[in-house]
Motif scaffolding. Structure first.
Motif, short mmCIF file in Angstrom:
data_model
loop_
_atom_site.label_atom_id
_atom_site.label_comp_id
_atom_site.label_asym_id
_atom_site.label_seq_id
_atom_site.Cartn_x
_atom_site.Cartn_y
_atom_site.Cartn_z
N GLU A 49 29.09 37.97 42.08
CA GLU A 49 30.43 38.29 41.57
C GLU A 49 31.48 38.12 42.67
O GLU A 49 32.62 37.74 42.39
CB GLU A 49 30.46 39.71 41.00
CG GLU A 49 29.63 39.88 39.75
CD GLU A 49 29.98 38.88 38.65
OE1 GLU A 49 31.20 38.61 38.44
OE2 GLU A 49 29.05 38.36 38.00
N ALA A 50 31.12 38.39 43.92
CA ALA A 50 32.05 38.16 45.02
C ALA A 50 32.33 36.66 45.17
O ALA A 50 33.47 36.25 45.43
CB ALA A 50 31.48 38.73 46.33
N ILE A 51 31.30 35.85 45.01
CA ILE A 51 31.49 34.39 45.03
C ILE A 51 32.42 33.97 43.90
O ILE A 51 33.37 33.21 44.10
CB ILE A 51 30.13 33.67 44.91
CG1 ILE A 51 29.31 33.86 46.20
CG2 ILE A 51 30.33 32.18 44.62
CD1 ILE A 51 27.91 33.29 46.13
N TRP A 52 32.16 34.47 42.71
CA TRP A 52 32.96 34.10 41.55
C TRP A 52 34.40 34.58 41.70
O TRP A 52 35.36 33.83 41.43
CB TRP A 52 32.33 34.65 40.28
CG TRP A 52 33.15 34.41 39.04
CD1 TRP A 52 33.60 35.34 38.16
CD2 TRP A 52 33.58 33.14 38.52
NE1 TRP A 52 34.30 34.75 37.14
CE2 TRP A 52 34.30 33.40 37.34
CE3 TRP A 52 33.44 31.84 38.96
CZ2 TRP A 52 34.88 32.39 36.58
CZ3 TRP A 52 34.03 30.81 38.21
CH2 TRP A 52 34.73 31.10 37.03
N ASN A 53 34.59 35.81 42.14
CA ASN A 53 35.94 36.35 42.30
C ASN A 53 36.72 35.57 43.35
O ASN A 53 37.92 35.32 43.18
CB ASN A 53 35.89 37.83 42.67
CG ASN A 53 35.43 38.69 41.51
OD1 ASN A 53 35.56 38.32 40.35
ND2 ASN A 53 34.87 39.86 41.82
N SER A 54 36.05 35.17 44.44
CA SER A 54 36.73 34.40 45.47
C SER A 54 37.10 33.01 44.94
O SER A 54 38.14 32.44 45.31
CB SER A 54 35.86 34.27 46.72
OG SER A 54 34.75 33.42 46.52
#
Length: 492
Positions: A49-54
């Motif tokens: 989710e951190a990858i996606w949010n970034s």
């Protein structure tokens, strides 16, 4: 008329989005870092989710910075950290475990078991790879075996696997497309390099249900359409996709056999175009898919050093040597020699051509007179010296000598490091005007896929040299450095 390209470069430490016009001029560029997760020694994870949010954030901010309308973007290209493994719920799209990063070493026991059982020759022949925790196959197996209920759900068709390209494509299309390009698929230990398809025998060996796997596609074709992403218009085609190192090879216009580049990112990756035939290395290098365009496969020979820019980050964050990575050049330049200090950067095992997943880093040759500057210089020397081993092996496999090596990535901006590289390799080093060639490669592939570029010849004309570094070190001094390096390697 839509005339811009959005290139997503999803890397190990952060996500960069670059907006380019149809003349490849950068009009917007945003980078956003995300957290690195280290649950245990030698384990490396990311929150998907951190990858996606970034990714969403950098798209929105880069388009705003460019000052253009979403409708003006003709195509989206994706390039990504390779081998990093995500398994998610086919219905909700939510990951069932953190992404296991390419640097992660947790499956080395399973890898050793497979090697002891005699499977490596078959794996090498089918995939062009070796048995190592680096690749995705045993990462998938680990998640299925360690997340409660995961294997049962996978066998029932409820889970999906993807490297980061596949994960982003799924999310960008609102869950409509589950596909992976041939360059990323060739890094899983599951794809037959000769057919470009998933191999049933390899799936059985690594215990991966075929229903989890994405469709393998080419690198410059319409893969899907954007849906529900701020900064991009619904229906914008996603037309280019490649693993970061293959994208960099493409961005460096290495389109002819024998042309090579080295990317200095988290690791250092030296790739050479070998044309339409995979070269099986005699020196434990990797044979990999470079790209597939118009149904024609191009292959590359690759040498991977797991730690390059990450070594500078370690000196910055772990030891507090400086506040910004760029400061290492000034610090290392304060001394003319490392005075015999040798740093072997095996902080995540040793990659090619050694493939020692259990190796630990070594700092050797310290005296009472050793300073931070000596260690900083030894770190830059280490980044350059490990590429000597890779290039020697590559030249021996191909039976010819490389004349010029094109360089890119963040650390290629370091003039001292690039001069060291020229000196230790005894080869010309050429740095292009645009060193973000992973993102550039994704943009070029997307432009080809949507018809903004007519072909390779037109793209070649866009490449520009910025600076050339020529060898300036005596053979005697070069040999002294190489001898100390070899001695250090014996101590890992």
């Amino acid at each position: 008329m839509a005339r811009y390209i959005c290139a997503i470069d999803q890397g190990t430490t952060g996500t960069t989005v670059i907006i380019l016009d149809d003349r490849l001029k950068v009009v917007g560029q945003v980078n956003e870092e995300f957290e690195q997760i280290f649950p245990k020694p030698s384990w490396v994870e990311h929150d998907p989710e951190a990858i996606w949010n970034s990714t969403r954030s950098t798209i929105r901010r880069a388009v705003a910075q460019a000052g253009i309308k979403p409708e003006e973007i003709a195509a989206v290209g994706i390039t990504n950290q390779r081998e990093t493994t995500v398994v998610w719920d086919a219905r909700t799209g939510e990951a069932i475990h953190n992404a296991i990063v390419w640097q992660d070493r947790r499956t080395r026991g399973r890898i050793q078991q497979l090697a002891d059982d005699g499977h490596e020759p078959m794996v090498r022949e089918r995939t062009g790879l070796i048995l190592d925790p680096y690749f995705s196959g045993t990462k998938i197996e680990w998640i299925l075996d360690h997340v409660p209920g995961a294997r049962r759900r996978a066998e029932q068709g409820e889970l999906r696997f993807g490297t980061i390209d596949s994960f982003l494509l799924w999310r960008l299309t609102g869950g409509k497309v589950h596909a992976s390009d041939v360059s990323n698929a060739s890094r899983t230990l599951l794809m037959n390099l000769h057919t470009g398809e998933w191999d049933p025998e390899l799936l059985e060996l690594f215990r991966v249900p075929e229903s989890m796997l994405p469709t393998i596609v080419g690198n410059a074709e319409v893969l899907g359409e954007v849906q529900g992403i701020e900064g991009l218009a619904d229906g914008t085609p996603i037309c280019g996709m490649a693993g970061d190192q293959q994208a960099a090879l493409f961005g460096q216009v290495c389109y002819s056999p024998g042309e090579a580049k080295c990317t200095y990112g988290t690791g250092a990756f030296l790739l050479m175009n070998t044309g339409d035939t995979p070269v099986m290395s005699r020196h434990r290098l990797l044979s990999t898919a470079a790209w597939k365009i118009d149904q024609k496969m191009t292959y590359a020979l690759e040498g991977s050093a797991f730690i390059a820019g990450a070594l500078v980050q370690w000196l910055r964050d772990g030891l507090g040597f400086f506040k910004t990575a760029a400061e290492i050049e000034e610090l290392a330049g304060q001394v003319e020699s490392s005075e015999g200090v040798v740093l072997i950067p095996s902080l995540a095992g040793l990659g090619a051509p050694y493939w020692n997943p259990g190796a630990r880093g070594v700092l050797w040759g310290l005296t009472r007179g050793t300073t931070r500057a000596h260690i900083a210089r030894a770190a830059l020397e280490a980044i350059a010296l490990q590429n000597v081993d890779l290039l020697k092996a590559m030249e021996q496999d191909l039976g010819e000598e490389l004349k010029v090596l094109r360089v890119d990535g963040g650390a290629s901006a370091n003039d001292l490091l690039m001069q060291m590289q020229a000196d230790f390799l005894n080869r010309e080093i050429v740095r292009p005007q645009m060193t973000d060639t992973t993102a550039l490669g994704a943009a070029l592939l997307a432009g080809l896929g949507v018809g903004l570029f007519s072909g390779f010849d037109e793209i070649r004309e866009t490449w520009r040299e910025a600076k050339r570094f020529s060898p300036a070190m005596s053979q005697q001094r070069r040999n002294q450095h190489l001898e100390l390096w070899e001695e250090g390697l014996k101590r890992v």
